[in-house]
Design a protein around this motif. Sequence first.
Motif, short mmCIF file in Angstrom:
data_model
loop_
_atom_site.label_atom_id
_atom_site.label_comp_id
_atom_site.label_asym_id
_atom_site.label_seq_id
_atom_site.Cartn_x
_atom_site.Cartn_y
_atom_site.Cartn_z
N ILE A 34 17.64 -9.36 -48.71
CA ILE A 34 17.36 -7.92 -48.66
C ILE A 34 17.76 -7.26 -49.97
N ARG A 35 18.90 -7.64 -50.51
CA ARG A 35 19.33 -7.07 -51.79
C ARG A 35 18.37 -7.46 -52.91
N ASP A 36 17.86 -8.69 -52.86
CA ASP A 36 16.87 -9.11 -53.86
C ASP A 36 15.60 -8.26 -53.75
N GLU A 65 17.29 -1.82 -43.17
CA GLU A 65 17.32 -3.26 -42.87
C GLU A 65 18.66 -3.87 -43.28
N LEU A 66 19.16 -3.45 -44.44
CA LEU A 66 20.44 -3.95 -44.92
C LEU A 66 21.58 -3.53 -43.99
N GLU A 67 21.53 -2.31 -43.52
CA GLU A 67 22.57 -1.83 -42.60
C GLU A 67 22.58 -2.66 -41.32
N VAL A 68 21.41 -2.93 -40.77
CA VAL A 68 21.31 -3.75 -39.56
C VAL A 68 21.84 -5.15 -39.82
N ALA A 69 21.47 -5.72 -40.97
CA ALA A 69 21.90 -7.08 -41.31
C ALA A 69 23.42 -7.14 -41.47
#
Length: 85
Positions: A34-36, A65-69
């Motif tokens: 996600i960061r990529d 999406e990052l928060e959920v992950a």
Amino acid sequence: MTIIVDDLLVRPFFQVLESLQAIAMNELYDIEDIRDRMKENQLLYEMGERDEEEYQQRRRELEAELEVAEQAHEQLSDKSIEVRG
């Protein structure tokens, strides 16, 4: 005798299931991926291949999406995964 059979057969089965769940969760909620994608979005915007509106929309999607992950990984490390339908 039943306790010994349970320990020999059931416990390893549940350990395998827990391991499979952890692998699936890590793959489904891959924080580095996600960061990529966030970096790629930024780069595409800076190179002019993505307009500001498209960039902002994608940025918001990826941040959500990052928060959920991150929450999923936190719950996984706490072993308190909740399945919500």
